[in-house]
Design an enzyme around this catalytic site. Structure first.
Site, PDB file in Angstrom:
ATOM      1  N   GLU A 127     -15.958  -3.634  60.183  1.00 52.62           N
ATOM      2  CA  GLU A 127     -16.867  -2.809  60.967  1.00 52.62           C
ATOM      3  C   GLU A 127     -16.197  -2.305  62.247  1.00 52.62           C
ATOM      4  O   GLU A 127     -16.463  -1.203  62.707  1.00 52.62           O
ATOM      5  CB  GLU A 127     -18.141  -3.588  61.319  1.00 52.62           C
ATOM      6  CG  GLU A 127     -19.027  -3.906  60.129  1.00 52.62           C
ATOM      7  CD  GLU A 127     -19.656  -2.666  59.523  1.00 52.62           C
ATOM      8  OE1 GLU A 127     -19.804  -1.638  60.228  1.00 52.62           O
ATOM      9  OE2 GLU A 127     -19.985  -2.712  58.312  1.00 52.62           O
ATOM     10  N   ASP A 136     -22.782   7.745  66.257  1.00 47.51           N
ATOM     11  CA  ASP A 136     -22.174   7.749  64.925  1.00 47.51           C
ATOM     12  C   ASP A 136     -22.561   9.043  64.220  1.00 47.51           C
ATOM     13  O   ASP A 136     -23.660   9.185  63.708  1.00 47.51           O
ATOM     14  CB  ASP A 136     -22.661   6.540  64.134  1.00 47.51           C
ATOM     15  CG  ASP A 136     -22.020   6.452  62.745  1.00 47.51           C
ATOM     16  OD1 ASP A 136     -21.194   7.337  62.419  1.00 47.51           O
ATOM     17  OD2 ASP A 136     -22.356   5.522  62.011  1.00 47.51           O
TER      18      ASP A 136
END
Length: 263
Positions: A127, A136
């Site tokens: 991650e 994001d």
């Protein structure tokens, strides 16, 4: 087979031809960005841009053929166009199936600490750590994210220490583990889920969502007693936007290796 007499004019001015040109651009451009600049863009955006211009091409073809406007406003055509637009809107603006809705009581498939010792290093490695909130843009819609992919309650300007992020990840991993265990049989929870395999399956759930992992062939095979087959099926989740992603291939390979321990 001969070309139509006015093919040059059609190629320059036809609505349907321009729809084909633009759809081809939206098909190839994300691949070019990836291979030339290693830039991963939102595949959902390109997909619906392509669909939009295909719809435009259908309309343009009917118009170029000389069909009157009454036909273009027919109920069937209007319903079809509305369904495509509505579907695209729902798909682009809907919630990601990444976050479980609640934090239920933890299941008892194995000691939590042993599980976390396997799961936290595995998930955190792939991650990546970002201690300051960022937008994001790969997500659809874009979402504020921090630490190891955390999105719940995150807003612009949020900051955390590395220790706070690790603690946050541990709590979230347990939530995903609990949600995934709901898809597993009592036999699987009692006999087929040592901490290493539990961590591998939970890592998949954290990456693709609890429902996706829970309904997957990997989980169905595990529930049927086919442990090796289930571990193999973990590796099938290696694509984003229809394209094999090298990072996902490597992540799935590590999950498979951990899954096979003791098989």
């Amino acid at each position: 087979m001969k070309l139509i007499a006015n093919w040059r004019e059609v190629a320059k001015k036809s609505h349907s031809m321009w729809a084909f040109y633009l759809s081809l651009v939206f098909l190839l451009l994300p691949e070019a960005l990836y291979y030339l600049f290693a830039l991963d863009t939102n595949p959902h955006l390109w997909f619906w841009l392509g669909v939009s211009f295909l719809v435009y091409g259908i309309w343009g073809r009917l118009r170029d053929q000389g069909i009157d406007r009454t036909t273009l406003r027919s109920p069937l055509y209007v319903v079809l166009l509305a369904a495509i637009i509505a579907g695209g809107g729902v798909y682009l603006t809907g919630e990601r199936p990444h976050e479980p809705a609640d934090v239920p009581r933890l299941s008892q498939a194995g000691p939590e600490q042993l599980f976390l010792q396997e799961a936290i290093p595995l998930v955190s490695k792939w991650e990546g750590l970002r201690t300051e909130a960022y937008l994001d843009t790969i997500a659809s819609p874009p979402v504020w994210t921090v630490c190891y992919g955390e999105t719940v309650g995150v807003k612009a300007g949020d900051r955390y220490t590395a220790d706070e992020c690790a603690a946050m990840l541990g709590r979230r991993i347990l939530v995903y583990r609990t949600g995934l265990h709901r898809y597993m049989t009592p036999e699987t929870l009692a006999q087929r889920l040592p901490p290493t395999r539990d961590a591998a399956y939970t890592s998949l759930a954290y990456n693709v969502g609890v429902a996706g992992a829970g309904k997957s062939t990997a989980t169905r095979r595990l529930n049927a007693g086919d442990i090796r087959g289930g571990c193999e099926a973990l590796t099938w989740w290696n694509k984003a936007g229809g394209r094999v992603i090298r990072g996902l291939v490597n992540r799935r390979a590590e999950e498979q290796a951990k899954c096979l321990i003791g098989a």
